[in-house]
Design an enzyme around this catalytic site. Structure first.
Site, PDB file in Angstrom:
ATOM      1  N   ARG A  35     100.060 140.734  35.367  1.00  0.00           N
ATOM      2  CA  ARG A  35     100.423 140.143  36.660  1.00  0.00           C
ATOM      3  C   ARG A  35     101.721 139.354  36.638  1.00  0.00           C
ATOM      4  O   ARG A  35     102.542 139.490  37.540  1.00  0.00           O
ATOM      5  CB  ARG A  35      99.311 139.222  37.113  1.00  0.00           C
ATOM      6  CG  ARG A  35      98.091 140.000  37.429  1.00  0.00           C
ATOM      7  CD  ARG A  35      96.985 139.117  37.868  1.00  0.00           C
ATOM      8  NE  ARG A  35      95.896 139.976  38.282  1.00  0.00           N
ATOM      9  CZ  ARG A  35      94.686 139.543  38.583  1.00  0.00           C
ATOM     10  NH1 ARG A  35      94.420 138.262  38.517  1.00  0.00           N
ATOM     11  NH2 ARG A  35      93.763 140.386  38.958  1.00  0.00           N
TER      12      ARG A  35
ATOM     13  N   LEU B  13      86.250 136.190  36.568  1.00  0.00           N
ATOM     14  CA  LEU B  13      84.830 136.325  36.876  1.00  0.00           C
ATOM     15  C   LEU B  13      84.040 136.262  35.578  1.00  0.00           C
ATOM     16  O   LEU B  13      82.994 135.623  35.475  1.00  0.00           O
ATOM     17  CB  LEU B  13      84.579 137.655  37.597  1.00  0.00           C
ATOM     18  CG  LEU B  13      85.322 137.833  38.918  1.00  0.00           C
ATOM     19  CD1 LEU B  13      84.997 139.175  39.548  1.00  0.00           C
ATOM     20  CD2 LEU B  13      84.960 136.719  39.890  1.00  0.00           C
TER      21      LEU B  13
ATOM     22  N   GLU C   4      87.197 128.139  36.661  1.00  0.00           N
ATOM     23  CA  GLU C   4      88.635 128.002  36.891  1.00  0.00           C
ATOM     24  C   GLU C   4      89.077 126.541  36.785  1.00  0.00           C
ATOM     25  O   GLU C   4      90.249 126.252  36.528  1.00  0.00           O
ATOM     26  CB  GLU C   4      88.994 128.569  38.272  1.00  0.00           C
ATOM     27  CG  GLU C   4      90.487 128.752  38.472  1.00  0.00           C
ATOM     28  CD  GLU C   4      90.839 129.481  39.766  1.00  0.00           C
ATOM     29  OE1 GLU C   4      89.972 130.189  40.312  1.00  0.00           O
ATOM     30  OE2 GLU C   4      91.991 129.331  40.217  1.00  0.00           O
TER      31      GLU C   4
ATOM     32  N   HIS D 210      97.743 132.506  43.214  1.00  0.00           N
ATOM     33  CA  HIS D 210      96.445 133.135  43.188  1.00  0.00           C
ATOM     34  C   HIS D 210      95.447 132.431  42.280  1.00  0.00           C
ATOM     35  O   HIS D 210      94.265 132.330  42.599  1.00  0.00           O
ATOM     36  CB  HIS D 210      96.658 134.574  42.702  1.00  0.00           C
ATOM     37  CG  HIS D 210      95.427 135.321  42.427  1.00  0.00           C
ATOM     38  ND1 HIS D 210      94.460 135.510  43.377  1.00  0.00           N
ATOM     39  CD2 HIS D 210      94.964 135.928  41.313  1.00  0.00           C
ATOM     40  CE1 HIS D 210      93.478 136.213  42.858  1.00  0.00           C
ATOM     41  NE2 HIS D 210      93.746 136.463  41.598  1.00  0.00           N
TER      42      HIS D 210
ATOM     43  N   GLY E  18      80.216 128.155  42.711  1.00  0.00           N
ATOM     44  CA  GLY E  18      80.844 129.462  42.529  1.00  0.00           C
ATOM     45  C   GLY E  18      80.182 130.150  41.354  1.00  0.00           C
ATOM     46  O   GLY E  18      79.063 129.804  40.967  1.00  0.00           O
ATOM     47  N   LEU E  19      80.871 131.114  40.800  1.00  0.00           N
ATOM     48  CA  LEU E  19      80.269 131.824  39.665  1.00  0.00           C
ATOM     49  C   LEU E  19      79.910 130.842  38.566  1.00  0.00           C
ATOM     50  O   LEU E  19      78.818 130.893  37.999  1.00  0.00           O
ATOM     51  CB  LEU E  19      81.241 132.871  39.130  1.00  0.00           C
ATOM     52  CG  LEU E  19      81.428 134.084  40.019  1.00  0.00           C
ATOM     53  CD1 LEU E  19      82.289 135.115  39.316  1.00  0.00           C
ATOM     54  CD2 LEU E  19      80.095 134.694  40.385  1.00  0.00           C
ATOM     55  N   ALA E  20      80.828 129.944  38.247  1.00  0.00           N
ATOM     56  CA  ALA E  20      80.581 129.034  37.134  1.00  0.00           C
ATOM     57  C   ALA E  20      79.466 128.048  37.484  1.00  0.00           C
ATOM     58  O   ALA E  20      78.462 127.946  36.765  1.00  0.00           O
ATOM     59  CB  ALA E  20      81.862 128.293  36.784  1.00  0.00           C
ATOM     60  N   GLY E  21      79.619 127.352  38.611  1.00  0.00           N
ATOM     61  CA  GLY E  21      78.643 126.333  38.975  1.00  0.00           C
ATOM     62  C   GLY E  21      77.293 126.923  39.357  1.00  0.00           C
ATOM     63  O   GLY E  21      76.246 126.399  38.968  1.00  0.00           O
TER      64      GLY E  21
ATOM     65  N   SER F 107      93.572 143.954  45.900  1.00  0.00           N
ATOM     66  CA  SER F 107      93.138 144.041  44.510  1.00  0.00           C
ATOM     67  C   SER F 107      94.139 144.755  43.609  1.00  0.00           C
ATOM     68  O   SER F 107      94.753 145.744  43.977  1.00  0.00           O
ATOM     69  CB  SER F 107      91.809 144.763  44.434  1.00  0.00           C
ATOM     70  OG  SER F 107      91.535 145.061  43.093  1.00  0.00           O
TER      71      SER F 107
HETATM   72  C1  LIG Z   1      91.395 136.726  46.416  1.00  0.00           C
HETATM   73  C2  LIG Z   1      90.970 136.574  44.991  1.00  0.00           C
HETATM   74  C3  LIG Z   1      90.625 137.699  44.252  1.00  0.00           C
HETATM   75  C4  LIG Z   1      90.218 137.583  42.928  1.00  0.00           C
HETATM   76  N1  LIG Z   1      89.880 138.713  42.229  1.00  0.00           N
HETATM   77  C5  LIG Z   1      89.422 138.593  40.958  1.00  0.00           C
HETATM   78  C6  LIG Z   1      88.976 139.739  40.245  1.00  0.00           C
HETATM   79  O1  LIG Z   1      88.993 140.849  40.729  1.00  0.00           O
HETATM   80  N2  LIG Z   1      88.517 139.557  38.992  1.00  0.00           N
HETATM   81  C7  LIG Z   1      88.455 138.330  38.418  1.00  0.00           C
HETATM   82  O2  LIG Z   1      88.006 138.237  37.296  1.00  0.00           O
HETATM   83  N3  LIG Z   1      88.865 137.235  39.090  1.00  0.00           N
HETATM   84  C8  LIG Z   1      89.340 137.329  40.337  1.00  0.00           C
HETATM   85  N4  LIG Z   1      89.740 136.205  41.009  1.00  0.00           N
HETATM   86  C9  LIG Z   1      89.610 134.889  40.381  1.00  0.00           C
HETATM   87  C10 LIG Z   1      88.178 134.403  40.435  1.00  0.00           C
HETATM   88  O3  LIG Z   1      87.567 134.833  41.611  1.00  0.00           O
HETATM   89  C11 LIG Z   1      88.061 132.893  40.397  1.00  0.00           C
HETATM   90  O4  LIG Z   1      88.865 132.381  39.425  1.00  0.00           O
HETATM   91  C12 LIG Z   1      86.656 132.473  40.073  1.00  0.00           C
HETATM   92  O5  LIG Z   1      85.744 133.118  40.907  1.00  0.00           O
HETATM   93  C13 LIG Z   1      86.485 130.987  40.164  1.00  0.00           C
HETATM   94  O6  LIG Z   1      85.131 130.656  40.077  1.00  0.00           O
HETATM   95  P1  LIG Z   1      84.670 129.177  39.995  1.00  0.00           P
HETATM   96  O7  LIG Z   1      83.189 129.194  39.923  1.00  0.00           O
HETATM   97  O8  LIG Z   1      85.370 128.489  38.892  1.00  0.00           O
HETATM   98  O9  LIG Z   1      85.174 128.472  41.325  1.00  0.00           O
HETATM   99  P2  LIG Z   1      84.910 128.793  42.873  1.00  0.00           P
HETATM  100  O10 LIG Z   1      84.200 130.052  43.075  1.00  0.00           O
HETATM  101  O11 LIG Z   1      86.189 128.579  43.574  1.00  0.00           O
HETATM  102  O12 LIG Z   1      83.899 127.680  43.304  1.00  0.00           O
HETATM  103  C14 LIG Z   1      84.273 126.371  43.529  1.00  0.00           C
HETATM  104  C15 LIG Z   1      83.066 125.615  44.006  1.00  0.00           C
HETATM  105  O13 LIG Z   1      83.329 124.241  43.954  1.00  0.00           O
HETATM  106  C16 LIG Z   1      82.997 123.634  45.170  1.00  0.00           C
HETATM  107  N5  LIG Z   1      83.907 122.507  45.323  1.00  0.00           N
HETATM  108  C17 LIG Z   1      85.246 122.466  45.139  1.00  0.00           C
HETATM  109  N6  LIG Z   1      85.705 121.231  45.327  1.00  0.00           N
HETATM  110  C18 LIG Z   1      84.635 120.457  45.616  1.00  0.00           C
HETATM  111  C19 LIG Z   1      84.458 119.101  45.910  1.00  0.00           C
HETATM  112  N7  LIG Z   1      85.474 118.247  45.900  1.00  0.00           N
HETATM  113  N8  LIG Z   1      83.213 118.655  46.204  1.00  0.00           N
HETATM  114  C20 LIG Z   1      82.154 119.510  46.193  1.00  0.00           C
HETATM  115  N9  LIG Z   1      82.267 120.796  45.914  1.00  0.00           N
HETATM  116  C21 LIG Z   1      83.491 121.272  45.635  1.00  0.00           C
HETATM  117  C22 LIG Z   1      83.112 124.691  46.204  1.00  0.00           C
HETATM  118  O14 LIG Z   1      82.264 124.399  47.269  1.00  0.00           O
HETATM  119  C23 LIG Z   1      82.651 125.906  45.415  1.00  0.00           C
HETATM  120  O15 LIG Z   1      81.248 125.974  45.482  1.00  0.00           O
HETATM  121  C24 LIG Z   1      90.165 136.306  42.324  1.00  0.00           C
HETATM  122  C25 LIG Z   1      90.490 135.185  43.066  1.00  0.00           C
HETATM  123  C26 LIG Z   1      90.899 135.301  44.388  1.00  0.00           C
HETATM  124  C27 LIG Z   1      91.278 134.075  45.125  1.00  0.00           C
END
Ligand SMILES: Cc1cc2nc3c(=O)[nH]c(=O)nc-3n(C[C@H](O)[C@H](O)[C@H](O)COP(=O)(O)OP(=O)(O)OC[C@H]3O[C@@H](n4cnc5c(N)ncnc54)[C@H](O)[C@@H]3O)c2cc1C
Ligand code: HEM
Ligand code: SF4
Ligand code: FES
Lengths: 252, 637, 229
Positions: free
Chosen positions: B331, B442, B426, B402, B42-45, B284
């Site tokens: 929120r 994000l 996250e 959420h 995701g964004l972080a990884g 949103s």
């Molecule tokens: C509908 C929605 C709208 C949002 N809108 C906003 C917004 O407008 N502004 C904002 O700042 N934030 C928003 N957020 C929050 C934000 O999008 C997320 O918190 C953030 O993108 C999380 O990023 P991440 O990289 O931590 O995780 P994610 O993007 O969830 O990535 C998780 C990754 O881990 C991998 N993974 C998970 N478990 C495993 C496993 N066991 N084995 C292998 N791979 C695994 C997945 O494949 C994925 O690649 C929103 C969230 C949602 C759900």
């Protein structure tokens, strides 16, 4: 809100154990489906019945179920994503169907997308196209201020139109030649429109289109089926633009 | 144990710069000798894998989807914050820092939040350089919108698909590294165990989701960026595959789980239509810029067509209760207010679970075209799901789970209490305290991935010798066998209930008793029912097929089994925290509907140590100190 | 060279050669229409005018046309074979939204045109189909000179139902081919955008229709006895 009358549907679904299995159609009945069920929720219900009966459920790709991750991929009655304008399978609702309908469900079919199981195909070829050049070669850190480059709204908007592609591959599935022109052109165009991407435009278009061929995608014959299949409304003008970029690149 | 976040001291403005200088560096020529595993793209990884690959480390990245581009970050709609102050409306790093601390109800670390605010500006620049098509004005300058919990306009956006565009930016950077060979990508792989050797994280066990084979990967450091866990409520705005599994497995191997009870319920989601429903769709928060939230004043009006309810008979409760923030209240507050109205019997739509989000006034003021230009895709999405036209009839909204503020405990370097295990995005607990402000997740994901981990991981790696443990170490084999044994157990039960049925049940319990409002009693109910349900799961679940093939039932069964354990911890955490703060609302602790914090007893991070299934976990505390902002009652009135 | 090896490069060559043939077809039709008498001396004068050009130009022109046709056919066949493999297994339900009969059958309409071209050349250029009416052997006076009787040859040919039928059929194939091909040319060259694209489709169809009507009028009017030798 309308009333919760239910429907019964006949599903004719492609079942294939793995890439080497020849695969075949099986017939199932979906019962107690309301018009508020999404298409995938309808399949969930069928699967629950199958599991209770000790049978293997139908497997299909899906994740976000809100039309943005690009994971869902089913051809419904011959149309990728079911043929509703700007809609992915996961956004399709059963109110578009009638009680008693027969629905054919098939996987994306293209040489470049081998079937993994049932309705799941391997779309890693799309990743390979991006890896060939779908980026600007900037490093983390050390870049200019975001406002140092001015990009007037109409330009930014056009780049965004191209950038909306979710990489689902419906364009390939819809194309009789199994071509990936719409997908590739969306990324080529996004980065060719923006000033940030112009520097590498020539190498990008050459490398990405080469990758397209290497991955086994067909060639474009301008049927525009891709645009009809695309759930994000990506326009074939971007294919024209990619062709133009390609020509330009020959002289660069 | 009292936990130490290892935050740098001194004037807060200098903490990050000073810390970066103090961190040890890995010699450029040595970097390629280090293997780093990044789970999640995701964004972080994605940002982390790309940036670490760029630096020269040998990176192995994993995700469960078929492509790194599909991580759930893609679903974020509204925007991303940064303290650019382009609109000249009084923003600054300090203000973003302050808003985030306050928005989090004073339950986050100051130093981490400061760093986040400081690097927020670099994120925008980075994304622009990648070709993210942010919204711009006609002159070409970056545009901003307003989001909840702030009185300045600092949110950058790419139409209604900001997360998608940011993720595709990170994905493109990642793709470039994959091509260059510095990152090896493993998709359709699910991490099912963390391999810890002599107390140090050394690798992971994953299941190849296509072949069903178990695979082991070793590395000098493991980064988890596996997203949030709100699917514990079953119905949420998360993707179907989002789970607590990666985090939970790490937790079971010793990583502390911090503040699991802090979950965010988003105020504007499309209400549930039926019990077959599989997920909820968020609309949103940016909609609240122009939409006004109301319910009928009189209960008997609830069944009427909204157009037939006179202006005087409408209760614009957010504007009434929070005049200075109005519809843009944060929120947690907006969600609770919606629940309050519905509990009062004035909700609309099926089951009375809904409030109106009305664009009538804005359409009159700005014209339908402007509204369409701003939110067209959201209106389209609403219509696809509900078959109703949001331009003509107010949308119906209801809160939905959420985001998870809680996550694995990490120190200032994003390293968990297990050396070598880093947690990003996250999945960690770090910056949002008890409530996250819109457009800040994000920001955090990208900050962690682009601008924090590339430095802090070097500080760790510089202290370890590369390649000490390889996959031939017996611990890897043991982990593979443990995972296989668990899967075989699930496959062998052949009971009567499907995985979905269990997930629906545990989700229902969590939503009912550990959702928007919790009480001692409701939590105690869950602490009884969940272990019983878990027991039933291990006796009565039905998983078809085998482990040596693509088997989605088996995948879901594993995730559900983890939720059945994790949910108990979440309730326990909620039960122990005898206060209300941010997303954690204990009905016993309130002041006329507003959360009542207890800073004397609960101004700490609660991090739990695993002691075995069904055994009481041990609580460790990290006290929170506020030197730069004044601990105050959070008011948005 | 990417033009002859890559996907888009070969398409561009198809497009340019195709379009060159379209231009030729337009000019050829204008020339042929002299049969209706707008040129003093009619089609015989037109033919004589062409033949009186310096030999190198005539040969060069013919070789260029031949090369164009060959390139077009070569890549047409190559791309079509590749594309047939692009989707090895068809869907159980066929539901095309945008593709047309014309766009799906380019190879067949093209092949018909190719066969026709051979026939056409044999008929009017090499004049081996019905040697007794060959223009080269039947000279007629024109402006104090004896020139080949092209008009006689054409009229004699089109009086025959089968000959007329072959020509008309080929023109249907040409119409179909170009109704897709002309707009396709603009798209392939990148000279279209979302606004112009639908207009180009209309434009292409119109030009194709114009060529079709123009060309069939000759055999039709002769067969119907309206145009006499
Ligand atoms: C509908 C929605 C709208 C949002 N809108 C906003 C917004 O407008 N502004 C904002 O700042 N934030 C928003 N957020 C929050 C934000 O999008 C997320 O918190 C953030 O993108 C999380 O990023 P991440 O990289 O931590 O995780 P994610 O993007 O969830 O990535 C998780 C990754 O881990 C991998 N993974 C998970 N478990 C495993 C496993 N066991 N084995 C292998 N791979 C695994 C997945 O494949 C994925 O690649 C929103 C969230 C949602 C759900
Ligand atoms: C001689 C036999 C011919 C064959 C076998 C042939 C075959 C083809 C094929 C297979 C295509 C590609 C279809 C596609 O991309 O959709 C094509 C395109 C085209 N053809 Fe032909 N064709 C022939 C003759 C002609 C003639 C005589 C003309 C013009 C008078 C012509 C004009 C075009 C044009 C304009 C295109 C479009 C190029 C593009 O796709 O951009 N063709 N032809
Ligand atoms: S162009 Fe459209 S159909 Fe093709 S991959 Fe992108 S979103 Fe899917
Ligand atoms: S499941 Fe994500 S787009 Fe359909």
């Amino acid at each position: 809100m309308s009333d919760h009358k239910t429907m019964t549907l006949t599903l004719i679904v492609w079942r294939q154990k793995n890439a080497n299995d020849p695969g075949k159609f099986e017939t199932y009945t979906a019962k107690n489906i309301t018009e508020h069920h999404s298409f995938l929720e309808m399949l969930d219900c069928v699967n629950e019945d199958l599991i209770h009966a000790g049978k293997d459920p139908i497997v299909f790709d899906h994740d976000c179920r809100e039309g943005i991750c690009g994971m869902c991929s089913q051809v419904i009655n011959g149309a990728p994503h079911g043929g509703q304008d700007r809609t992915t399978v996961c956004q399709l609702h059963m109110r578009k169907f009638k009680d008693g309908d027969t629905i054919y469900i098939e996987p994306w079919r293209a040489r470049a997308f081998p079937i993994v199981r049932d309705l799941i195909v391997d779309r890693s070829a799309l990743d390979k196209i991006i890896q060939a050049g779908g980026y600007t070669s900037c490093h983390t850190g050390g870049v200019a201020d975001g406002n140092a480059i001015l990009i007037p709204k109409p330009v930014a908007d056009e780049a965004m139109d191209a950038a909306e592609c979710v990489g689902c591959g419906a364009c390939v599935a819809g194309c009789p030649n199994g071509a990936a022109m719409l997908f590739t052109s969306a990324k080529v165009s996004q980065l060719a429109i923006l000033p940030q991407g112009k520097g590498e435009a020539a190498t990008r278009v050459k490398n990405m289109t080469n990758a397209m061929t290497e991955c086994g995608f067909g060639n474009c014959t301008n049927h525009y089926e891709c645009m009809a299949a695309c759930p994000k409304g990506i326009n074939v003008k971007f294919i024209a633009r990619m062709n133009r970029e390609f020509l330009k690149a020959q002289f660069a | 144990m009292i936990l130490d976040g290892k935050c740098p001291t001194g004037p807060i403005e200098q903490t990050w710069d000073k810390h970066r200088f103090d961190l040890k560096l890995v010699n450029p020529a040595n970097k390629r000798k280090y293997n780093v595993i990044v789970v999640g793209t995701g964004l972080a990884g994605g940002a982390a894998a790309a940036s670490l690959g760029e630096l020269g480390y040998n990176v192995q990245a994993f995700c469960y989807q078929d492509s790194p581009r599909r991580a759930h970050s893609i679903a974020a709609q509204g925007g991303i914050n940064a303290a650019k102050n382009y609109p000249n409306d009084g923003d600054s790093i300090y203000r973003l820092f302050y808003d985030t601390i306050k928005g989090g109800d004073f339950r986050a670390r100051e130093a981490d939040v400061w760093r986040l605010a400081q690097v927020s500006n670099n994120i925008i620049d980075q994304c622009v350089a990648q070709g993210v098509p942010f919204g711009r004005d006609y002159a070409g300058y970056l545009d901003n919108r307003s989001f909840g919990g702030a009185q300045v306009s600092r949110t950058f956006f790419a139409r209604g698909q900001t997360g998608q565009q940011l993720l595709l930016g990170a994905y493109s950077a990642l793709s470039r590294q994959i091509k260059l060979g510095s990152v090896k990508m493993y998709d359709r792989r699910e991490m099912l165990d963390l391999v810890v050797v002599d107390g140090v994280a050394r690798g992971i066990t994953v299941r190849n989701l296509v072949t069903g084979e178990m695979e082991s990967y070793a590395a000098d450091a493991v980064c988890l960026a596996t997203g949030g866990y709100v699917n514990v409520f079953y119905l949420s705005t998360n993707a179907m595959g989002c789970s607590v599994t990666a985090n939970w497995k790490a937790h079971k191997k010793g990583a502390f789980f911090a503040n699991p009870c802090y979950t965010q319920i988003h105020p504007t989601c499309i209400p549930q239509a039926g019990d077959y429903q599989s997920k909820l769709t968020l609309m949103s928060e940016s909609l609240r810029n122009d939409g006004r939230v109301w319910v009928p004043k009189k209960k008997e009006d609830c069944g009427k067509h909204p157009g037939d309810i006179a202006e005087d008979d409408r209760d614009y409760y957010l504007e009434r209760k929070y005049p200075s923030y109005g519809n843009l209240a944060p929120r947690d507050i907006a969600s609770r207010a919606a629940k309050e109205q519905c509990d009062d019997g004035r909700g609309v739509g099926p089951g009375g679970r809904g409030v109106y989000l009305d664009f009538g006034d804005s359409i009159k003021r700005l014209g339908a075209d402007t509204i369409k230009e701003r939110y067209g895709n959201l209106f389209e999405m609403y219509e696809k799901i509900t078959d109703e036209d949001g331009y003509k009839r107010p949308m119906r909204m209801y809160p939905a789970p959420h985001y998870s503020m809680g996550g694995l405990w990490v120190d200032y370097n994003l390293m968990s209490n297990i050396p070598g295990l880093f947690v990003l995005g996250e999945a960690n607990f770090s910056v949002h305290g008890a409530n996250r402000l819109g457009a800040s997740a994000l920001m955090q994901g990208l900050a962690d991935g682009y601008f924090v981990i590339p430095y802090t991981i070097g500080g760790y790696l510089a202290t370890v010798k590369p390649g000490q443990v390889k996959t031939d170490h017996p611990e890897f084999k043991k982990c593979e066998e443990d995972v296989k044994a668990e899967q075989n157990k699930m496959l062998g039960i052949n009971g009567k209930k499907t995985v979905f049925e269990f997930m629906r049940e545990v989700g229902g319990l969590m939503w009912e008793n550990c959702g928007m409002a919790r009480t001692k009693e409701s939590l105690e109910i869950n602490l009884k029912k969940i272990p019983a349900l878990r027991e039933e799961f291990w006796k009565n679940v039905k998983v078809t097929g085998s482990g040596s093939e693509l088997n989605q039932q088996l995948e879901n069964a594993g995730r559900t089994a983890d939720f059945l354990e994790f949910s108990e911890l979440m309730c326990r955490d909620a039960l122990h925290r005898n206060e209300s703060c941010g997303g954690h609302f204990r009905s016993e602790y309130q002041d006329a509907g507003e959360a009542q914090r207890d800073d004397v007893n609960f101004c700490y991070v609660g991090a739990w140590e695993y002691k075995g299934v069904g055994k009481e976990p041990e609580l460790h505390k990290e006290p929170l100190k506020f030197d730069n902002v004044h601990l105050a009652v959070r008011s948005y009135k | 060279m990417q033009l002859t090896s890559s996907s888009i490069g070969r398409k561009i060559l198809m497009a340019i050669t195709g379009q060159a043939m379209v231009l030729f077809a337009v000019v050829h039709l204008l020339g042929n229409s002299s049969i209706f008498g707008w040129l003093n001396g009619g089609i015989n004068a037109y033919a004589e005018h062409l033949h009186s050009m310096p030999l190198p130009i005539i040969i060069g022109f013919r070789l260029a046309l031949l090369a164009i046709v060959c390139v077009h056919i070569w890549f047409g066949i190559q791309l079509t074979i590749e594309n047939r493999g692009g989707r090895p297994q068809q869907y159980a339900v066929k539901s095309t939204q945008k593709a047309t009969f014309a766009s799906e059958n380019m190879i067949w309409t093209g092949s018909l045109i190719a066969l026709f071209l051979i026939y056409h050349l044999a008929h009017f250029t090499f004049q081996v189909i019905s040697p007794e009416t060959a223009a080269l052997k039947n000279l007629v006076p024109l402006h104090n000179e004896m020139v080949p009787n092209v008009l006689g040859m054409v009229v004699a040919g089109f009086k025959n139902f089968f000959v007329s039928f072959i020509y008309a059929g080929a023109m249907v194939a040409l119409f179909l081919h170009l109704s897709h091909g002309i707009q396709s040319f603009f798209q392939t060259m990148g000279w279209s955008c979302d606004k112009s694209q639908p207009l180009l489709v209309k434009f292409g169809t119109l030009v194709a229709l114009g060529l079709f009507l123009g060309y069939v009028t000759i055999p039709l009017t002769i067969f119907a006895g309206i145009l006499k030798g």
